[in-house]
Motif scaffolding. Structure first.
Motif, PDB file in Angstrom:
ATOM      1  N   VAL A  27       0.622  -1.499  -0.509  1.00 25.88           N
ATOM      2  CA  VAL A  27       0.278  -0.212   0.233  1.00 25.88           C
ATOM      3  C   VAL A  27       0.861   1.069  -0.354  1.00 25.88           C
ATOM      4  N   GLU A  59      -0.848  -3.042  -4.922  1.00 26.92           N
ATOM      5  CA  GLU A  59      -1.445  -3.176  -3.126  1.00 26.92           C
ATOM      6  C   GLU A  59      -2.637  -3.419  -2.836  1.00 26.92           C
ATOM      7  N   GLN A 102      -4.229  -7.409  -5.275  1.00 30.38           N
ATOM      8  CA  GLN A 102      -4.487  -8.214  -4.062  1.00 30.38           C
ATOM      9  C   GLN A 102      -5.819  -7.699  -3.126  1.00 30.38           C
ATOM     10  N   HIS A 175      -1.577 -10.707   7.768  1.00 28.58           N
ATOM     11  CA  HIS A 175      -0.859  -9.480   8.623  1.00 28.58           C
ATOM     12  C   HIS A 175      -2.897  -9.231   9.176  1.00 28.58           C
ATOM     13  N   SER A 259       3.338 -15.420   4.694  1.00 30.35           N
ATOM     14  CA  SER A 259       3.799 -14.176   5.213  1.00 30.35           C
ATOM     15  C   SER A 259       4.412 -14.588   6.857  1.00 30.35           C
ATOM     16  N   PRO A 273      10.799  -6.539   8.576  1.00 31.87           N
ATOM     17  CA  PRO A 273      11.771  -6.678   9.926  1.00 31.87           C
ATOM     18  C   PRO A 273      12.288  -5.497   8.700  1.00 31.87           C
ATOM     19  N   VAL A 300       8.467 -14.305   1.619  1.00 33.52           N
ATOM     20  CA  VAL A 300       8.920 -13.282   1.434  1.00 33.52           C
ATOM     21  C   VAL A 300       9.344 -12.572   2.447  1.00 33.52           C
ATOM     22  N   SER A 301       9.362 -11.385   2.420  1.00 32.81           N
ATOM     23  CA  SER A 301      10.757 -10.793   4.371  1.00 32.81           C
ATOM     24  C   SER A 301      12.379 -10.838   4.298  1.00 32.81           C
ATOM     25  N   ALA A 322       9.477 -12.985  -3.335  1.00 29.57           N
ATOM     26  CA  ALA A 322       8.218 -11.029  -3.210  1.00 29.57           C
ATOM     27  C   ALA A 322       9.528 -10.255  -2.375  1.00 29.57           C
ATOM     28  N   ILE A 323      10.330  -9.352  -3.283  1.00 29.76           N
ATOM     29  CA  ILE A 323      10.970  -8.967  -2.186  1.00 29.76           C
ATOM     30  C   ILE A 323      10.670  -7.817  -2.808  1.00 29.76           C
ATOM     31  N   ARG A 325      11.353  -3.855  -0.773  1.00 30.48           N
ATOM     32  CA  ARG A 325      11.090  -2.740  -0.111  1.00 30.48           C
ATOM     33  C   ARG A 325      12.078  -2.677  -0.615  1.00 30.48           C
ATOM     34  N   CYS A 354       9.551   4.118   4.999  1.00 29.11           N
ATOM     35  CA  CYS A 354       8.082   3.658   4.451  1.00 29.11           C
ATOM     36  C   CYS A 354       6.780   3.397   4.843  1.00 29.11           C
ATOM     37  N   ILE A 355       7.264   2.411   5.599  1.00 24.14           N
ATOM     38  CA  ILE A 355       5.652   1.829   6.695  1.00 24.14           C
ATOM     39  C   ILE A 355       5.819   2.594   7.570  1.00 24.14           C
ATOM     40  N   LEU A 358       3.366   5.153   6.554  1.00 23.94           N
ATOM     41  CA  LEU A 358       1.985   4.269   6.236  1.00 23.94           C
ATOM     42  C   LEU A 358       1.292   4.270   7.238  1.00 23.94           C
ATOM     43  N   VAL A 364       3.140   7.175   1.226  1.00 30.36           N
ATOM     44  CA  VAL A 364       4.779   6.181   1.604  1.00 30.36           C
ATOM     45  C   VAL A 364       5.967   7.057   0.885  1.00 30.36           C
TER      46      VAL A 364
HETATM   47  C1  FMN Z   1       4.106   0.348   2.771  1.00 34.48           C
HETATM   48  C2  FMN Z   1       4.094  -1.267   2.562  1.00 34.48           C
HETATM   49  C3  FMN Z   1       2.838  -1.496   2.410  1.00 34.48           C
HETATM   50  C4  FMN Z   1       2.607  -3.120   2.560  1.00 34.48           C
HETATM   51  N1  FMN Z   1       1.133  -2.718   2.475  1.00 34.48           N
HETATM   52  C5  FMN Z   1       0.966  -4.382   1.942  1.00 34.48           C
HETATM   53  C6  FMN Z   1       0.055  -4.897   1.287  1.00 34.48           C
HETATM   54  O1  FMN Z   1      -0.699  -3.887   1.085  1.00 34.48           O
HETATM   55  N2  FMN Z   1      -0.522  -6.294   1.619  1.00 34.48           N
HETATM   56  C7  FMN Z   1      -0.183  -7.053   1.746  1.00 34.48           C
HETATM   57  O2  FMN Z   1      -0.224  -8.635   1.943  1.00 34.48           O
HETATM   58  N3  FMN Z   1       1.441  -6.511   2.806  1.00 34.48           N
HETATM   59  C8  FMN Z   1       1.973  -5.444   2.743  1.00 34.48           C
HETATM   60  N4  FMN Z   1       3.422  -5.269   2.584  1.00 34.48           N
HETATM   61  C9  FMN Z   1       4.086  -5.963   3.456  1.00 34.48           C
HETATM   62  C10 FMN Z   1       5.092  -6.622   1.979  1.00 34.48           C
HETATM   63  O3  FMN Z   1       4.378  -6.686   0.931  1.00 34.48           O
HETATM   64  C11 FMN Z   1       5.736  -7.652   2.531  1.00 34.48           C
HETATM   65  O4  FMN Z   1       5.886  -9.164   2.731  1.00 34.48           O
HETATM   66  C12 FMN Z   1       7.375  -6.627   4.084  1.00 34.48           C
HETATM   67  O5  FMN Z   1       7.321  -5.733   3.028  1.00 34.48           O
HETATM   68  C13 FMN Z   1       8.304  -7.603   3.480  1.00 34.48           C
HETATM   69  O6  FMN Z   1       8.802  -7.622   2.272  1.00 34.48           O
HETATM   70  P1  FMN Z   1      10.864  -6.780   2.331  1.00 34.48           P
HETATM   71  O7  FMN Z   1      10.917  -7.466   3.170  1.00 34.48           O
HETATM   72  O8  FMN Z   1      10.841  -7.834   1.144  1.00 34.48           O
HETATM   73  O9  FMN Z   1       9.741  -4.828   1.963  1.00 34.48           O
HETATM   74  C14 FMN Z   1       3.441  -3.989   2.919  1.00 34.48           C
HETATM   75  C15 FMN Z   1       4.654  -3.588   3.192  1.00 34.48           C
HETATM   76  C16 FMN Z   1       5.328  -2.327   3.045  1.00 34.48           C
HETATM   77  C17 FMN Z   1       6.695  -2.026   3.242  1.00 34.48           C
END
Ligand code: FMN
Ligand code: SF4
Length: 646
Positions: A27, A59, A102, A175, A259, A273, A300-301, A322-323, A325, A354-355, A358, A364
């Motif tokens: 998002v 998103e 999503q 989540h 996740s 993380p 992911v993560s 999935a990558i 950020r 970023c988060i 949000l 963001v």
């Molecule tokens: C700004 C932001 C918005 C996110 N929005 C969503 C979302 O819309 N749906 C979701 O399932 N996860 C969301 N996430 C989680 C990411 O999809 C991802 O699982 C998380 O960032 C970990 O992966 P990364 O370390 O590669 O960033 C969001 C994460 C961030 C940083």
């Protein structure tokens, strides 16, 4: 290292994907108030699609207004959303990348301010994090009939997604949002057919899948994101998730995106993380899911380094990685890996910028990539005539300004008075767990070299130097100076500044009192405590680390407590002497004993050069902390902006 596995073709249901790199849903909070697609959103998705990712999961988009979780979240709750989504799908498809939305409902994880009414949930059990934001909030239990209607809303959203031209749909079942709330014994206390036992808790999601299938047809790929574990006592764990996955597999789900955590466990640091969390904290959950399904599994993560992504795939721990950020930080991450240009990647440093934005309902942005969401504003246009540009200060703002201006064709020289580039970032990277900050500093240094910036260290810009060099443009990025509070004893021999402590230019003697419990104060306290010093933090506010994001803050407090750092809050320092400090709380004075007092009480802009050279150079920009000390995100953006404007 080669990255063959990463760039191998893959399949999800009937859909063929160019490679194994997935852009997960994120998002941005950039949609219109009504949840419609904006140009800003399209531009960022285009940048990511052009960067070579295999698949984009757009998103989380709300399927019903009462399930809206963020003020400017993207919506898919009405047919009026389709037009914008169509434009988004076309823009992504123009780069040959597969995409799907999503579909999301926040359930109890929202508040009236965001969703415009009383949030709904399987049971009226509030979420602790939301309660903190709005103590008045209390979710309402959906009636049995309403639950069925909500499943229809998911199906309608999936239909809109398909009508908009997307290639697949992802159900947000992770989540701690509405679907997780139904699945989890922690949040589902219902006694009707949607609760009670495993079958009852599964009913809602199974109805959703069935209704979606009826709308999109048998061959349309449908994926689901799940939290492999909620990491909550009494909640979903991986054994339970494996049971859920087996049921969903039979129901026709085409891929599982694993996740972890929910809002209440988010501070544990696995869902998104922070620096303190080791890499890849959720891979084993994906692997555990892979053991019970033959459908593809996405992990992911914080799998942010190419070697790690390849390793996960080679070891068959997951089928796709999935990558998230990493792509906000550098949309060209996949392309650069494929072309062997690893040194050019601008890595996400997991700073949580970023988060944190949000979660405070702001739009963001990315600390290390000011272009994220500003693709149009910060266009790097070549210049017809090169100017002689002098940049004063080699911190993050100065370096960003310098390489951007040079890339546009200007002749740029950057001066840094110290012998090392990086400014405050070097010090910020010193406390434990903050080392990733150096990754960005090294990137900026490479950018300077790549773009032909002349770098002169150990030389301060003075009005005389400006007069001698006669630049056409000067960009001042001289940063900030520490604030010295007006407290009796502040000039004592036992009082030192936090920056000097980290630089190693002053010595401290235990017990050490750190005056100021913000990010800098807590960082220096942890750094000292790790070296075996006895440390006390004294803070005027109710809590320390208030300028940090939630999971960073919680993890830091835990580490400080393990290191035995004593924290005194709501205490104003009124005097410093050789025995420590005198503090006051609600009119009552108290002594806190200490040998050295470390000041970490903020900073003020260093505007000396700006004042001195005003009028001497026609084109002058002041950027970063020399305007006003703020987060590095703002400084880096201002640097990039100046570089684009020169
Ligand atoms: C700004 C932001 C918005 C996110 N929005 C969503 C979302 O819309 N749906 C979701 O399932 N996860 C969301 N996430 C989680 C990411 O999809 C991802 O699982 C998380 O960032 C970990 O992966 P990364 O370390 O590669 O960033 C969001 C994460 C961030 C940083
Ligand atoms: S703001 Fe920080 S955590 Fe977010 S993408 Fe950028 S570097 Fe990564």
């Amino acid at each position: 290292m080669t990255f063959e596995k990463m760039f191998e073709e893959g399949h999800i249901g009937t859909m063929k994907l160019e490679n194994r790199i997935v852009c997960p849903p994120m998002v941005r909070n950039w949609a219109s108030e009504e949840g419609l697609v904006t140009d800003r959103l399209i531009n960022n998705y285009v940048a990511i699609a052009a960067g070579g990712v295999g698949m984009i999961i757009v998103e989380a988009s709300y399927i019903h207004p009462i399930g809206k979780g963020f003020v400017n979240q993207l919506g898919i709750y009405d047919d009026k959303c389709i037009e914008g989504l169509k434009a988004l799908a076309v823009a992504i498809h123009n780069h040959g990348v597969k995409a799907g939305v999503q579909i999301h409902h926040a359930g109890r994880q929202t508040i009236p301010e965001f969703c415009g009414g009383q949030p709904v949930a399987p049971s009226p059990k509030p979420c602790g994090i939301m309660k903190f934001l709005d103590p008045e909030y209390s979710p309402r239990e959906l009636t049995t009939e309403e639950v069925g209607l909500m499943a229809d809303c998911y199906a309608e959203a999936a239909r809109r997604n398909k009508d908009a031209g997307f290639d697949f749909v992802e159900i947000h079942g992770a989540h701690g949002y509405l679907i997780t709330q139904f699945l989890s014994p922690y949040t589902n206390e219902r006694t009707d057919k949607y609760g009670g036992d495993f079958a009852g808790r599964m009913r809602f999601v199974l109805e959703i899948v069935e209704k979606i299938r009826a709308k999109v047809g048998p061959d349309y790929p449908v994926t689901i994101r799940l939290s492999g574990s909620e990491f909550m006592e009494g909640g979903i764990d991986i054994a339970y998730t494996r049971k859920i996955v087996q049921e969903l597999d039979k129901a026709g789900i085409d891929a599982f995106h694993i996740s972890g955590e929910i809002y209440e466990s988010y501070p544990q640091g696995r869902m998104i993380p922070p620096m303190a969390t080791p890499a890849a904290p959720l891979v084993e959950l994906a692997t555990a899911v892979k053991e019970v399904t033959s459908k593809p599994v996405i992990t992911v993560s914080k799998i942010y380094r190419p070697g790690l992504v390849e390793d996960v795939l080679v070891k068959n721990q997951a089928d796709f990685v999935a990558i998230g950020r990493s792509l906000l930080a550098d949309p060209e991450w996949p392309k650069k890996v494929k072309e062997g240009r690893l040194g050019e990647i601008n890595y996400c440093i997991t700073c949580q910028g970023c988060i944190d934005l949000l979660f405070s309902q702001q739009d963001v942005r990315c600390t290390v990539n000011p272009w994220c969401g500003r693709e149009e504003e910060l266009e790097i246009k070549p210049v017809p005539t090169a100017k002689k540009v002098m940049v004063a200060g080699g911190g993050p703002a100065g370096m960003e300004a310098a390489w951007v201006a040079a890339q546009r064709g200007h002749q740029v020289t950057l001066y840094e008075k110290n012998h090392q580039l990086g400014g405050q970032m070097v010090l910020a990277a010193m406390p434990p767990t903050r080392d990733d900050i150096n990754v960005f500093t090294r990137y900026q240094i490479r950018q300077l070299a790549k773009n032909g910036v002349s770098v002169i260290t150990g030389k301060e810009v003075t009005p005389e130097l400006v007069n001698e060099e006669k630049p056409d443009v000067i960009i001042i990025a001289t940063g900030s100076c520490p604030t010295k509070p007006d407290i009796p004893g502040v000039d004592g021999t036992n009082v030192v500044d936090a920056r000097d402590v980290l630089r190693g230019t002053v010595r401290c003697r235990s017990p050490i009192i750190v005056a100021g419990g913000g990010l800098v104060g807590c960082g220096v306290a942890e750094w000292l405590a790790q070296k075996g010093e006895k440390v006390k933090i004294v803070e005027m506010l109710e809590n320390v680390a208030q300028d940090m994001g939630l999971n960073d803050m919680m993890m830091l407090l835990d580490r400080l407590s393990k290191l035995g750092v004593e924290i005194f809050t709501k205490k104003r320092i009124t005097k410093i002497d050789l025995h420590g400090v005198t503090v006051e709380e609600e009119g009552k004075a108290e002594e806190i004993a200490g040998e050295t007092v470390v000041l970490a009480m903020g900073a003020r802009p260093d505007q000396e050069l700006t004042e001195a050279v005003k009028g001497q150079v026609l084109e002058l920009y002041t950027v970063g902390d020399s305007v006003e000390p703020r987060k590095s995100m703002d400084a880096i953006y201002e640097g990039a902006k100046a570089g684009c404007q020169v």
